[in-house]
Design a protein around this motif. Structure first.
Motif, PDB file in Angstrom:
ATOM      1  N   LEU A   1      -0.929 -10.697  -0.559  1.00  0.00           N
ATOM      2  CA  LEU A   1      -1.258 -10.601  -1.979  1.00  0.00           C
ATOM      3  C   LEU A   1      -2.419  -9.665  -2.271  1.00  0.00           C
ATOM      4  CD1 LEU A   1      -1.068 -14.401  -2.909  1.00  0.00           C
ATOM      5  CD2 LEU A   1       0.762 -12.705  -2.956  1.00  0.00           C
ATOM      6  N   ILE A   2      -3.346  -9.518  -1.319  1.00  0.00           N
ATOM      7  CA  ILE A   2      -4.570  -8.761  -1.598  1.00  0.00           C
ATOM      8  C   ILE A   2      -4.892  -7.816  -0.458  1.00  0.00           C
ATOM      9  CG2 ILE A   2      -5.600 -10.518  -3.094  1.00  0.00           C
ATOM     10  CD1 ILE A   2      -7.206 -11.492  -0.701  1.00  0.00           C
ATOM     11  N   THR A   3      -5.726  -6.840  -0.765  1.00  0.00           N
ATOM     12  CA  THR A   3      -6.282  -5.952   0.245  1.00  0.00           C
ATOM     13  C   THR A   3      -7.744  -6.325   0.446  1.00  0.00           C
ATOM     14  OG1 THR A   3      -6.590  -3.633   0.871  1.00  0.00           O
ATOM     15  CG2 THR A   3      -6.984  -4.203  -1.433  1.00  0.00           C
ATOM     16  N   SER A   4      -8.412  -5.703   1.399  1.00  0.00           N
ATOM     17  CA  SER A   4      -9.822  -6.024   1.663  1.00  0.00           C
ATOM     18  C   SER A   4     -10.733  -5.126   0.831  1.00  0.00           C
ATOM     19  CB  SER A   4     -10.140  -5.841   3.145  1.00  0.00           C
ATOM     20  OG  SER A   4     -10.075  -4.470   3.497  1.00  0.00           O
TER      21      SER A   4
ATOM     22  N   ARG B   1       8.893  -2.393  -1.077  1.00  0.00           N
ATOM     23  CA  ARG B   1       8.689  -2.091   0.346  1.00  0.00           C
ATOM     24  C   ARG B   1       7.323  -1.463   0.582  1.00  0.00           C
ATOM     25  NH1 ARG B   1      14.190  -1.205  -0.534  1.00  0.00           N
ATOM     26  NH2 ARG B   1      15.506  -2.547   0.802  1.00  0.00           N
ATOM     27  N   GLU B   2       6.808  -0.764  -0.430  1.00  0.00           N
ATOM     28  CA  GLU B   2       5.453  -0.220  -0.356  1.00  0.00           C
ATOM     29  C   GLU B   2       4.691  -0.674  -1.594  1.00  0.00           C
ATOM     30  OE1 GLU B   2       5.394   3.960   0.093  1.00  0.00           O
ATOM     31  OE2 GLU B   2       6.485   3.967   2.011  1.00  0.00           O
ATOM     32  N   THR B   3       3.513  -1.239  -1.376  1.00  0.00           N
ATOM     33  CA  THR B   3       2.703  -1.705  -2.500  1.00  0.00           C
ATOM     34  C   THR B   3       1.590  -0.704  -2.795  1.00  0.00           C
ATOM     35  OG1 THR B   3       1.353  -3.001  -0.978  1.00  0.00           O
ATOM     36  CG2 THR B   3       3.175  -4.136  -2.081  1.00  0.00           C
ATOM     37  N   ALA B   4       0.873  -0.972  -3.866  1.00  0.00           N
ATOM     38  CA  ALA B   4      -0.219  -0.093  -4.277  1.00  0.00           C
ATOM     39  C   ALA B   4      -1.401  -0.947  -4.715  1.00  0.00           C
ATOM     40  CB  ALA B   4       0.237   0.812  -5.421  1.00  0.00           C
ATOM     41  N   THR B   5      -2.535  -0.296  -4.929  1.00  0.00           N
ATOM     42  CA  THR B   5      -3.694  -0.951  -5.530  1.00  0.00           C
ATOM     43  C   THR B   5      -4.006  -0.245  -6.842  1.00  0.00           C
ATOM     44  OG1 THR B   5      -5.364   0.472  -4.506  1.00  0.00           O
ATOM     45  CG2 THR B   5      -4.616  -1.454  -3.235  1.00  0.00           C
TER      46      THR B   5
ATOM     47  N   LEU C   1       3.034 -14.564  -7.511  1.00  0.00           N
ATOM     48  CA  LEU C   1       2.743 -14.569  -6.076  1.00  0.00           C
ATOM     49  C   LEU C   1       3.735 -13.717  -5.295  1.00  0.00           C
ATOM     50  CD1 LEU C   1       1.994 -18.378  -5.550  1.00  0.00           C
ATOM     51  CD2 LEU C   1       0.337 -16.531  -5.782  1.00  0.00           C
ATOM     52  N   PHE C   2       4.920 -13.517  -5.855  1.00  0.00           N
ATOM     53  CA  PHE C   2       5.971 -12.791  -5.138  1.00  0.00           C
ATOM     54  C   PHE C   2       6.055 -11.319  -5.553  1.00  0.00           C
ATOM     55  CE2 PHE C   2       7.102 -17.265  -5.283  1.00  0.00           C
ATOM     56  CZ  PHE C   2       7.412 -17.532  -3.954  1.00  0.00           C
TER      57      PHE C   2
END
Length: 709
Positions: free
Chosen positions: A330-333, A276-280, A269-270
């Motif tokens: 945790l998620i994107t749309s 600092r920047e996430t990805a998909t 979850l963490f």
């Protein structure tokens, strides 16, 4: 047969004008593309064709995990470049960690994509919408070893431990590594085979895959890329970033656990907050890659349900005082995920009349025959007369042979082994594909442990750990101490070190390993170590030799009498027997098939059968007994099935009744659970020949139990 099936499908595609247009636009980079009508194996075939036209990985998003697994199996028929990116498989915010294999599989797929491998990656919408570490972070953690390349054993040991691997004397489970001299064994998570790297000084000489259980090598490979066991390694920098991005206070226990390396349930979850920047997942794709969204209507419904579930679980967890991040972190749309890549194809279940830019590649779902073989034959004859090509696929070679026997008289019908998820029909191309489940009903999958079970002999010292008891043919019972490299006579060689009584040690050249076996004795009792030069071992061997000679003499006389006896020879398998065996809802193991054939061969022989079948719980002994019982009944004989307990008799009665319900076989039971009236009915049925199989405890050995035949 599979090649002919592929050729027929290629022909069907070539006849579809929409496929030609779709393929041309895909090759020219004209996106986005919409398509309708694809399903099941038909989808897998089309995706395999499109993957060949794609300059990078192909990402496929499905509605759920089961659909992703089924599509992955179907795609494996057409290409070996398939990976599945799994969802965590747990309910969010319940404090339950996913299985270690899921961590490993996710990390492995991310490493493949970060390294630029061209693959078809199948994932569910839950896994696809999850936020991930930036691809650059994954690339920095990769370590590639090649044949002829260099290796620093000390550095690789430190790196593997930082990756989360445990160092052990011999790898046996995923997540371990062993460094012995100039051999490095690594067992990654999420894969069935381990990797053995052999090097001389600092040069890699050989890389092999091997089975951790048997230590037997399967194939050699040119290179291997090692990566962390999990997609996030909690070093000082990652914990600091997490501390900065956590919402408010109250996460001291979480940070303390990560700093000290303690187990933290729900640590996934963490992960998004550790950067600092996430990805998909789409950020891991190359520029010429593409994404396919299967059944867009279903994806939208799945996203709505997922968001509702996450928010409800989050609210419930907050009420319990849990330290957790919100679902938004945790998620994107789905909308943003779809719009993030122009090179995409979206499939829809239905096509509206006004939709002119949707390519139609229709196929009809498979047909069901409900175990009715006569109905199946009639339908196939009609279709064949109308010019249909018919392909029937079974999940195993043995099942394929049974179905082929049942359909042996039909024309234009081909039967072969292939694990398709479902059948389908292409009416325009006159092709019908049948999956065996559609003939006999839904089949079940045996657990992976049963499917992988192998009957192999212990591979000498490779399976021994220091301290294990052994038996040397000349010196007797000793204790294995390990393998040492000793210089003697100007030459170095490996010696097996064995400890005996009075603290004496024997060094056995590695070439004489065939003289040593693992000690197998009475459980719970430790034997006394033999002494070098003592007489106890020779006395033991002489006693055993005499006992073996006496036993052999008795066995020779016993089997001589049996050879002269004449029993009943049952007839060979007929359509009934083949149909019964084909309806078995699991895939047989290799050992199970071997024993079944041996039992039936015994039954068809005029010599009395004398066979003992042994196996662990759940490995298929009952099915062997059922097939033997069915063969006996079809051969005109009655069967008694003796059980040690009443409960077991009840369970077997239910199993036999369910298994035999489609066939003209009557099953009865005798035990204290059976009422007097039913007991009387069964006894009369046995005497008249109306009850074919009786199952029970020692009650069936009573004098009032009389069989007609």
């Amino acid at each position: 047969m599979l090649n002919q099936f592929k050729s027929s499908i290629d022909r069907a595609l070539s006849l579809n004008p929409d496929w030609k247009k779709l393929r041309n636009e895909w090759s020219a980079g004209v996106f986005p593309i919409q398509v309708s009508g694809i399903r099941g194996v038909w989808t897998a075939l089309i995706l395999s064709k499109l993957a060949d036209l794609t300059g990078g990985p192909l990402l496929v998003v499905t509605g759920d995990e089961q659909e992703a697994k089924a599509l992955s199996r179907d795609l494996s028929l057409f290409t070996d470049r398939v990976s599945t990116f799994p969802w965590w498989g747990t309910m969010l915010y319940r404090g339950v960690s996913p299985q270690a294999a899921i961590f490993g599989k996710r990390a492995s797929v991310l490493a493949e994509l970060a390294a630029g491998e061209r693959r078809i990656v199948i994932t569910s919408i839950r896994a696809a919408l999850g936020l991930l570490p930036p691809p650059a972070e994954i690339r920095k953690s990769l370590t590639t070893l090649k044949i002829g390349g260099s290796i620093n054993p000390t550095e690789i040991e430190e790196r593997l431990q930082r990756f989360g691997y445990n160092r052990v004397p011999r790898v046996s489970v995923p997540g371990e590594f062993a460094l012995r001299g100039e051999v490095l064994d690594v067992a990654p998570l999420g894969v069935s085979e381990a990797v053995r790297i052999v090097f001389a000084w600092d040069d890699v000489e050989e890389i092999r895959l091997f089975d951790p259980l048997t230590q037997i090598s399967s194939e050699s490979i040119e290179q291997i890329t090692l990566h962390p066991l999990r997609e996030v390694v909690w070093d000082t920098q990652r914990v600091e970033v997490l501390s900065e991005q956590l919402p408010g206070e109250g996460f001291e226990d979480v940070l303390d656990a990560l700093k000290t390396g303690r187990e933290l349930k729900g640590e996934e979850l963490f992960y998004p907050l550790a950067f600092r920047e996430t990805a998909t997942l789409q950020d891991y794709l190359a520029d010429r890659s593409a994404t396919v969204f299967l059944d867009s209507e279903r994806l939208e419904i799945a996203e709505t349900n997922m968001l509702k579930e996450y928010r409800e679980l989050f609210a419930a967890a907050l009420e319990q005082g849990m330290e957790i991040p919100s679902p938004d972190t945790l998620i994107t749309s789905l909308d943003s995920f779809i719009s993030a890549r122009k090179r995409r194809m979206v499939s829809r279940t239905l096509r509206n009349e006004e939709d002119e830019n949707i390519y139609s590649l229709p196929c009809e779902p498979g047909r069901s025959f409900f175990g009715n073989i006569n109905f199946l034959k009639e339908e196939l004859v009609t279709l064949a007369e109308n010019g249909f090509q018919i392909f029937v696929f079974a999940e195993s070679e043995s099942q394929s042979q049974r179905i082929g026997y049942l359909l042996r008289d039909l024309e234009n019908v081909q039967v072969g082994p292939a694990a398709l998820s479902a059948g389908f029909m292409l009416s325009d191309a006159k092709i019908l594909v049948i999956q065996e489940n559609e003939i006999f009903g839904r089949r079940k999958r045996a657990s992976s442990s049963v499917a992988r079970a192998k009957s192999t002999v212990i591979e000498s010292f490779v399976d021994l750990d220091p301290g294990d008891l052994i038996v040397h043919i000349n010196y007797g019972i000793g204790r294995f101490q390990g393998i040492k490299r000793i210089k003697a006579g100007g030459a170095e060689r490996d010696y097996i070190t064995l400890q005996y009584g009075d603290e004496e040690t024997v060094f056995i050249p590695i070439e004489q390993v065939n003289l040593i076996q693992r000690y197998i004795g009475q459980e719970g009792r430790k034997p006394r170590l033999d002494r070098i030069g003592g007489t106890s071992w020779e006395k033991k061997k002489n006693r055993v030799k005499k006992s073996v000679a006496d036993l052999a003499d008795r066995l020779v006389k016993l089997y001589a009498r049996r050879q002269t006896s004449v029993g009943y020879a049952f007839p060979e398998d007929d359509d009934f027997q083949i149909s019964f065996e084909a309806a078995f809802p699991y895939e047989e193991t290799v050992d199970q098939l071997s024993v079944i054939e041996e039992v039936k061969k015994d039954m068809e022989s005029p010599k009395p059968m004398d066979r003992l079948v042994c196996g662990d719980v759940g490995y298929g002994k009952t099915e062997i007994a059922m097939r033997a019982a069915f063969k006996a009944v079809i051969g005109g004989r009655q069967v008694a099935y003796l059980c040690p307990t009443t409960i077991l008799a009840e369970q077997h009665h239910e199993s036999f009744t369910e298994r035999f319900k489609r066939f003209p076989v009557t099953v009865g039971m005798l035990s204290r659970f059976v009422s007097p009236a039913e007991k009387k009915k069964v006894l009369q049925g046995l005497q008249k020949g109306e009850v074919d199989v009786v199952i029970g405890t020692h009650r069936i050995l009573s004098k009032d139990v009389r069989f007609k035949n």
